[in-house]
Design a protein around this motif. Structure first.
Motif, mmCIF file in Angstrom:
data_model
loop_
_atom_site.group_PDB
_atom_site.id
_atom_site.type_symbol
_atom_site.label_atom_id
_atom_site.label_comp_id
_atom_site.label_asym_id
_atom_site.label_seq_id
_atom_site.Cartn_x
_atom_site.Cartn_y
_atom_site.Cartn_z
ATOM 1 N N UNK A 152 0.913 -1.066 0.061
ATOM 2 C CA UNK A 152 0.096 -0.019 -0.024
ATOM 3 C C UNK A 152 0.990 1.157 0.005
ATOM 4 N N UNK A 153 1.462 1.972 -1.161
ATOM 5 C CA UNK A 153 1.959 2.836 -1.375
ATOM 6 C C UNK A 153 1.322 4.186 -1.288
ATOM 7 N N UNK A 154 1.547 4.880 -0.333
ATOM 8 C CA UNK A 154 0.871 6.370 -0.120
ATOM 9 C C UNK A 154 1.381 7.282 -1.270
ATOM 10 N N UNK A 155 0.069 7.972 -1.797
ATOM 11 C CA UNK A 155 0.576 9.146 -2.585
ATOM 12 C C UNK A 155 1.465 8.776 -3.910
ATOM 13 N N UNK A 156 1.052 7.390 -4.553
ATOM 14 C CA UNK A 156 1.992 6.972 -5.432
ATOM 15 C C UNK A 156 1.925 7.220 -6.936
ATOM 16 N N UNK A 157 0.572 7.225 -6.949
ATOM 17 C CA UNK A 157 0.004 7.418 -8.306
ATOM 18 C C UNK A 157 -0.874 8.773 -8.513
ATOM 19 N N UNK A 158 -1.130 9.094 -9.740
ATOM 20 C CA UNK A 158 -2.326 10.345 -9.696
ATOM 21 C C UNK A 158 -3.267 9.828 -10.475
ATOM 22 N N UNK A 159 -4.485 10.117 -10.121
ATOM 23 C CA UNK A 159 -5.672 9.711 -10.764
ATOM 24 C C UNK A 159 -6.012 10.627 -12.192
ATOM 25 N N UNK A 160 -7.045 10.435 -12.792
ATOM 26 C CA UNK A 160 -7.228 11.288 -13.946
ATOM 27 C C UNK A 160 -7.489 12.703 -13.846
ATOM 28 N N UNK A 161 -7.891 13.059 -12.403
ATOM 29 C CA UNK A 161 -7.984 14.475 -12.109
ATOM 30 C C UNK A 161 -6.883 15.226 -11.651
ATOM 31 N N UNK A 162 -5.714 14.087 -11.634
ATOM 32 C CA UNK A 162 -4.630 14.762 -11.186
ATOM 33 C C UNK A 162 -4.093 14.751 -9.641
ATOM 34 N N UNK A 163 -5.299 14.263 -9.057
ATOM 35 C CA UNK A 163 -4.883 13.890 -7.576
ATOM 36 C C UNK A 163 -4.158 12.945 -7.290
ATOM 37 N N UNK A 164 -3.340 12.972 -6.032
ATOM 38 C CA UNK A 164 -2.494 11.777 -5.736
ATOM 39 C C UNK A 164 -3.368 10.813 -5.079
ATOM 40 N N UNK A 165 -3.001 9.607 -5.346
ATOM 41 C CA UNK A 165 -3.662 8.389 -4.667
ATOM 42 C C UNK A 165 -2.749 7.263 -4.095
ATOM 43 N N UNK A 166 -3.322 6.595 -3.294
ATOM 44 C CA UNK A 166 -2.278 5.554 -2.765
ATOM 45 C C UNK A 166 -2.732 4.438 -3.690
ATOM 46 N N UNK A 167 -1.393 3.801 -3.979
ATOM 47 C CA UNK A 167 -1.494 2.509 -4.794
ATOM 48 C C UNK A 167 -1.769 1.378 -3.977
ATOM 49 N N UNK A 168 -2.447 0.236 -4.337
ATOM 50 C CA UNK A 168 -2.700 -0.874 -3.635
ATOM 51 C C UNK A 168 -2.304 -2.005 -4.608
ATOM 52 N N UNK A 169 -1.261 -2.924 -4.390
ATOM 53 C CA UNK A 169 -0.843 -4.092 -4.769
ATOM 54 C C UNK A 169 -1.619 -5.262 -4.360
ATOM 55 N N UNK A 170 -2.100 -6.088 -4.753
ATOM 56 C CA UNK A 170 -2.560 -7.301 -4.332
ATOM 57 C C UNK A 170 -2.228 -8.658 -5.088
ATOM 58 N N UNK A 171 -1.913 -9.743 -4.565
ATOM 59 C CA UNK A 171 -1.521 -10.994 -5.366
ATOM 60 C C UNK A 171 -2.055 -12.042 -4.912
ATOM 61 N N UNK A 172 -2.203 -13.016 -5.755
ATOM 62 C CA UNK A 172 -2.573 -14.246 -5.540
ATOM 63 C C UNK A 172 -2.103 -15.386 -6.259
ATOM 64 N N UNK A 173 -1.839 -16.595 -5.663
ATOM 65 C CA UNK A 173 -1.352 -17.675 -6.416
ATOM 66 C C UNK A 173 -2.232 -18.304 -7.130
ATOM 67 N N UNK A 174 -1.928 -18.791 -8.549
ATOM 68 C CA UNK A 174 -2.861 -19.019 -9.522
ATOM 69 C C UNK A 174 -3.836 -19.995 -8.943
ATOM 70 N N UNK A 175 -3.056 -21.240 -8.296
ATOM 71 C CA UNK A 175 -3.930 -22.279 -7.670
ATOM 72 C C UNK A 175 -4.955 -21.791 -6.606
ATOM 73 N N UNK A 176 -4.623 -20.978 -5.787
ATOM 74 C CA UNK A 176 -5.451 -20.510 -4.955
ATOM 75 C C UNK A 176 -6.749 -19.934 -5.352
ATOM 76 N N UNK A 177 -6.406 -18.836 -6.615
ATOM 77 C CA UNK A 177 -7.197 -18.215 -7.169
ATOM 78 C C UNK A 177 -8.395 -19.404 -7.803
ATOM 79 N N UNK A 178 -7.989 -20.413 -8.414
ATOM 80 C CA UNK A 178 -9.064 -21.413 -8.867
ATOM 81 C C UNK A 178 -9.808 -22.003 -7.898
#
Ligand SMILES: CC(C)(COP(=O)(O)OP(=O)(O)OC[C@H]1O[C@@H](n2cnc3c(N)ncnc32)[C@H](O)[C@@H]1OP(=O)(O)O)[C@@H](O)C(=O)NCCC(=O)NCCS
Length: 194
Positions: A152-178
């Motif tokens: 969860x990275x604070x103020x890492x990206x900008x949205x289309x209105x130019x405001x800074x937003x936190x970026x959230x990265x989520x992951x999952x193992x492919x077998x768990x997803x199934x």
């Protein structure tokens, strides 16, 4: 690949790969999105040239796109993006967006399932999703599918209105997803009764 699917409310939709001649359909889909849904996308999807380049990238072989159609109009868009980098070759990134009138009907889940099948074909081992903090529905759907928030990275990206937003990265193992997808569909009357 073409598949007919029935949504929770009985609406019949077609799921297929995005074609190079879908540009106008795609522009119409993007321009009809409410600004709140468009705001957190990583590119300006109202720019025809940008969208055209995006479609062309699918020909390069690292990005695979699926669309859902209702009465020949695009109503949802999904992508699996493989990393071109050697050290991330086992990863695939998922992105999904559903038109408002078709949300909450199971279409997002159907697209994730179809992207999962594509990921298996491409030998993906770890699935990644990236989103901005306000994309609550997306966080919920992916958490439900077993994704864990890794970063969860604070103020890492900008949205289309130019405001800074936190970026959230989520992951999952492919077998768990199934396992989670199977669990989701086996517990769903809607899919069982189709
Ligand atoms: C995220 C998104 C794709 C979900 O699509 P959808 O077709 O509405 O999702 P589904 O109907 O398959 O819902 C699956 C689950 O997601 C969760 N969910 C969906 N919409 C939700 C919302 N607005 N709020 C909270 N949870 C939500 C629910 O848990 C739901 O399961 P349930 O209906 O059994 O409770 C859609 O909301 C969207 O396009 N949002 C804008 C774009 C975006 O944020 N994309 C994600 C970037 S990766």
């Amino acid at each position: 690949m073409e598949k007919k699917e029935t949504l929770k409310d009985g609406t019949k939709v077609l799921i297929r790969k995005l074609h190079i001649n879908d540009l106008d359909r795609l522009m119409k889909f993007y321009s009809n999105l409410p600004p709140e849904d468009r705001k957190y996308l990583r590119i300006d999807v109202t720019n025809k040239e940008v969208v055209k380049q995006r479609i062309k990238l699918t020909k390069a072989g690292n990005v695979f796109r699926l669309v859902a159609l209702f009465e020949d109009e695009i109503i949802a868009d999904g992508a699996l993006e493989l990393s071109g980098e050697e050290w991330r070759k086992h990863q695939g990134e998922l992105r999904v967006i559903v038109a408002r009138p078709f949300q909450h009907k199971g279409l997002g889940m159907i697209l994730v399932r179809e992207l999962y099948f594509l990921a298996i074909e491409k030998n993906v081992e770890q699935v990644v999703v990236k989103m901005m903090n306000p994309q609550i529905a997306a966080q919920r759907i992916f958490r439900k599918l077993g994704f864990q928030e890794e970063l969860h990275i604070p103020d890492y990206v900008r949205d289309q209105a130019g405001e800074k937003q936190n970026l959230i990265i989520m992951t999952c193992n492919i077998k768990d997803l199934w396992n989670e997808l199977e669990h989701f569909y086996s517990g769903s009357d809607w899919q069982r009764c189709r």
